[in-house]
Design a protein around this motif. Structure first.
Motif, PDB file in Angstrom:
ATOM      1  N   GLY A  77      -2.776  45.897 -68.726  1.00 44.11           N
ATOM      2  CA  GLY A  77      -2.842  44.457 -68.906  1.00 44.11           C
ATOM      3  C   GLY A  77      -2.509  44.073 -70.333  1.00 44.11           C
ATOM      4  N   TYR A  78      -2.513  42.790 -70.583  1.00 43.10           N
ATOM      5  CA  TYR A  78      -2.245  42.280 -71.924  1.00 43.10           C
ATOM      6  C   TYR A  78      -2.668  40.824 -71.968  1.00 43.10           C
ATOM      7  CZ  TYR A  78       1.826  39.865 -69.932  1.00 43.10           C
ATOM      8  OH  TYR A  78       2.639  39.052 -69.176  1.00 43.10           O
ATOM      9  N   PHE A  79      -2.700  40.255 -73.163  1.00 43.85           N
ATOM     10  CA  PHE A  79      -2.742  38.802 -73.262  1.00 43.85           C
ATOM     11  C   PHE A  79      -1.975  38.328 -74.484  1.00 43.85           C
ATOM     12  CE2 PHE A  79      -7.220  39.683 -74.894  1.00 43.85           C
ATOM     13  CZ  PHE A  79      -7.001  39.335 -76.224  1.00 43.85           C
ATOM     14  N   THR A  80      -1.568  37.082 -74.417  1.00 40.92           N
ATOM     15  CA  THR A  80      -0.868  36.439 -75.518  1.00 40.92           C
ATOM     16  C   THR A  80      -1.898  35.996 -76.551  1.00 40.92           C
ATOM     17  OG1 THR A  80       0.811  35.659 -73.965  1.00 40.92           O
ATOM     18  CG2 THR A  80       0.726  34.584 -76.124  1.00 40.92           C
ATOM     19  N   VAL A  81      -1.635  36.286 -77.810  1.00 39.32           N
ATOM     20  CA  VAL A  81      -2.593  35.994 -78.875  1.00 39.32           C
ATOM     21  C   VAL A  81      -2.667  34.487 -79.122  1.00 39.32           C
ATOM     22  CG1 VAL A  81      -3.098  36.304 -81.332  1.00 39.32           C
ATOM     23  CG2 VAL A  81      -2.260  38.235 -79.963  1.00 39.32           C
TER      24      VAL A  81
ATOM     25  N   VAL B 255       1.489  39.544 -78.860  1.00 36.63           N
ATOM     26  CA  VAL B 255       0.837  40.110 -77.678  1.00 36.63           C
ATOM     27  C   VAL B 255       0.003  41.317 -78.077  1.00 36.63           C
ATOM     28  CG1 VAL B 255       1.254  41.419 -75.540  1.00 36.63           C
ATOM     29  CG2 VAL B 255       2.503  39.299 -75.966  1.00 36.63           C
ATOM     30  N   VAL B 256      -1.180  41.447 -77.491  1.00 40.08           N
ATOM     31  CA  VAL B 256      -1.933  42.694 -77.551  1.00 40.08           C
ATOM     32  C   VAL B 256      -1.999  43.238 -76.128  1.00 40.08           C
ATOM     33  CG1 VAL B 256      -4.150  41.454 -77.452  1.00 40.08           C
ATOM     34  CG2 VAL B 256      -4.090  43.823 -78.205  1.00 40.08           C
ATOM     35  N   GLY B 257      -1.493  44.471 -75.969  1.00 41.57           N
ATOM     36  CA  GLY B 257      -1.502  45.138 -74.672  1.00 41.57           C
ATOM     37  C   GLY B 257      -2.581  46.202 -74.645  1.00 41.57           C
ATOM     38  N   PHE B 258      -3.049  46.544 -73.449  1.00 40.98           N
ATOM     39  CA  PHE B 258      -4.176  47.463 -73.317  1.00 40.98           C
ATOM     40  C   PHE B 258      -3.808  48.617 -72.387  1.00 40.98           C
ATOM     41  CE2 PHE B 258      -5.815  43.183 -74.061  1.00 40.98           C
ATOM     42  CZ  PHE B 258      -6.506  43.399 -75.244  1.00 40.98           C
ATOM     43  N   TYR B 259      -4.076  49.832 -72.863  1.00 43.92           N
ATOM     44  CA  TYR B 259      -3.813  51.000 -72.026  1.00 43.92           C
ATOM     45  C   TYR B 259      -5.073  51.845 -71.902  1.00 43.92           C
ATOM     46  CZ  TYR B 259      -3.225  53.958 -76.265  1.00 43.92           C
ATOM     47  OH  TYR B 259      -3.412  54.645 -77.444  1.00 43.92           O
TER      48      TYR B 259
ATOM     49  N   ILE C 209     -10.086  38.797 -81.493  1.00 43.22           N
ATOM     50  CA  ILE C 209      -8.863  38.166 -81.006  1.00 43.22           C
ATOM     51  C   ILE C 209      -9.166  37.431 -79.712  1.00 43.22           C
ATOM     52  CG2 ILE C 209      -6.477  38.528 -80.274  1.00 43.22           C
ATOM     53  CD1 ILE C 209      -6.498  41.162 -81.805  1.00 43.22           C
ATOM     54  N   ASP C 210      -8.878  36.148 -79.694  1.00 47.08           N
ATOM     55  CA  ASP C 210      -8.931  35.377 -78.458  1.00 47.08           C
ATOM     56  C   ASP C 210      -7.506  35.170 -77.968  1.00 47.08           C
ATOM     57  OD1 ASP C 210     -11.630  35.262 -78.422  1.00 47.08           O
ATOM     58  OD2 ASP C 210     -11.801  33.141 -78.941  1.00 47.08           O
ATOM     59  N   GLY C 211      -7.337  35.252 -76.651  1.00 48.73           N
ATOM     60  CA  GLY C 211      -6.010  35.158 -76.080  1.00 48.73           C
ATOM     61  C   GLY C 211      -5.819  33.918 -75.234  1.00 48.73           C
ATOM     62  N   ARG C 212      -4.624  33.802 -74.712  1.00 49.89           N
ATOM     63  CA  ARG C 212      -4.274  32.734 -73.783  1.00 49.89           C
ATOM     64  C   ARG C 212      -3.262  33.292 -72.795  1.00 49.89           C
ATOM     65  NH1 ARG C 212       0.796  31.028 -75.648  1.00 49.89           N
ATOM     66  NH2 ARG C 212       1.147  31.202 -77.904  1.00 49.89           N
ATOM     67  N   GLU C 213      -3.029  32.547 -71.756  1.00 46.86           N
ATOM     68  CA  GLU C 213      -2.027  32.969 -70.786  1.00 46.86           C
ATOM     69  C   GLU C 213      -0.626  32.758 -71.354  1.00 46.86           C
ATOM     70  OE1 GLU C 213      -2.890  30.864 -67.201  1.00 46.86           O
ATOM     71  OE2 GLU C 213      -4.603  32.153 -66.723  1.00 46.86           O
TER      72      GLU C 213
END
Length: 278
Positions: free
Chosen positions: A138-142, A117-121, A187-191
Motif C-alpha cells: 500500500g501507500y498514501f500521498t503525503v 508518496v510514502v509506500g509500505f512493504y 506523516i499524515d496522508g491523503r488519497e
C-alpha cells in the motif's frame, strides 16, 4: 518530488510469524505488537480481524516477546496475548504513519513534501510454504510532515502530537513525552492512498551473492531500475528505507490505486520508465 518505501508490519522478529499471501492475491496486513501496553490504541492482537479468514491476528502465533525498555525477558501468551495492543503504524484507515528508526528512515521521511508518496512493504508468505518475500502492500500521498523532537519544549511537542491524533506514536506518548528519546517523523496522508485489497508487488529476490556463504533478500533489479531507487542499498534483510527518484504522480500511475487491484498490477509497469526527478 520523491517516493520513500518503508518496511513495516509484523514478522518473525516480533510476532513469530509472517502474514499470509493467498493464492487469489489477497493477503493479510498485521501491525507489529506494541512494545508497551501503555497506549491509547484500542486494537489488539485478538481484535484485529484477518481479511481472508474468520480468524484474528492472535491466531497467527501462540506467544510474543515484546521488548519494552528494561523488560527484555517478558513473554506474553494466552489471554494476555489476545488483549495485547498493536502498534498500528501505518494506520491505513486514518492515513497516518510515524517513524523513529535511524539508518536513513528519519532523514528520508522528513524530507517528503505534500504530493510525494510514502509506500509500505512487508514480508508475506504463501500458506503452502513457498519462500517468503517482501511485498509492496500500500501507500498514501503525503499531505503533511512534522517532526517531534525530545529537545523541543514540552508545549511544542504536545501541539505537534495533537495535530496527529490517530498516529501510533501519539497514542503511546504521555504528556508530550515520546516512548523513546528519539526524533519522530509524523506523516499524515491523503488519497490516493490506502492498503491494497489484493495483488501486492514483490520487491525482493532471494539468492546467494558470489563470495557469500548464505542467501539473503535483495531488492529486485527490475524494481531498482523502474522505480529509480537512489538510496537504501540492495540488501533487504533489515527493511531499509528506499528513496526513489520518481514523482508521486509517476509512482501512482505505475502502481495503480489501492482499491483497484488486478493481477497485472502485481507486475512491473515500465510505462514512463524514464520519468525520474533526478
Amino acid at each position: 518530488m520523491t517516493v520513500v518505501l518503508a518496511g513495516v508490519g509484523a514478522d518473525t522478529t516480533n510476532l513469530g510469524a509472517l502474514a499470509p499471501l493467498y493464492d487469489d492475491g489477497r493477503f493479510e496486513y498485521v501491525p507489529i505488537p506494541e512494545k508497551n501496553p501503555d497506549t491509547d490504541e484500542t486494537e489488539t492482537l485478538g481484535s484485529w480481524d484477518l481479511r481472508a479468514t474468520d480468524g484474528t491476528a492472535a491466531d497467527l502465533t501462540n506467544r510474543i516477546a515484546p521488548q519494552p525498555i528494561g523488560d527484555a525477558d517478558r513473554t506474553v501468551a494466552g489471554d494476555a496475548l489476545e488483549s495485547w495492543p498493536l502498534h498500528r503504524d501505518p494506520n491505513f484507515a486514518a492515513l497516518t504513519y510515524g517513524e523513529h528508526r535511524t539508518s536513513g528512515y528519519v532523514e528520508r521521511l522528513r524530507a517528503l513534501e505534500p504530493g510525494d508518496v510514502v509506500g509500505f512493504y512487508t514480508g508475506l508468505r504463501r500458506p503452502g510454504g513457498d519462500r517468503a518475500h517482501r511485498y509492496l502492500i500500500g501507500y498514501f500521498t503525503v499531505d503533511r510532515v512534522d517532526v517531534v523532537d525530545p529537545d523541543q519544549p514540552r508545549a511544542d511537542r504536545e501541539a505537534i502530537l495533537a495535530a496527529h491524533p490517530d498516529n501510533a506514536h501519539t497514542k503511546r506518548a504521555r504528556d508530550g513525552d515520546l516512548y523513546l528519546e528519539k526524533p519522530v517523523v509524523l506523516i499524515d496522508g491523503r488519497e490516493p492512498g490506502g492498503l491494497f485489497d489484493r495483488h501486492p508487488i514483490r520487491l525482493s529476490d532471494y539468492y546467494t551473492k558470489p563470495g557469500n556463504e548464505r542467501s539473503q533478500y535483495y531488492l529486485r533489479e527490475e524494481i531498482a531500475t523502474e522505480w529509480a531507487v537512489r538510496a537504501g542499498g540492495e540488501n533487504m534483510m533489515y527493511k531499509p528505507a528506499y528513496r526513489c527518484a520518481l514523482s508521486g504522480a509517476a509512482f501512482r500511475r505505475r502502481v495503480g490505486r489501492p482499491g483497484d487491484r488486478t493481477a497485472d498490477r502485481a507486475r512491473l509497469d515500465t510505462e514512463d520508465a524514464a520519468e525520474t526527478t533526478d
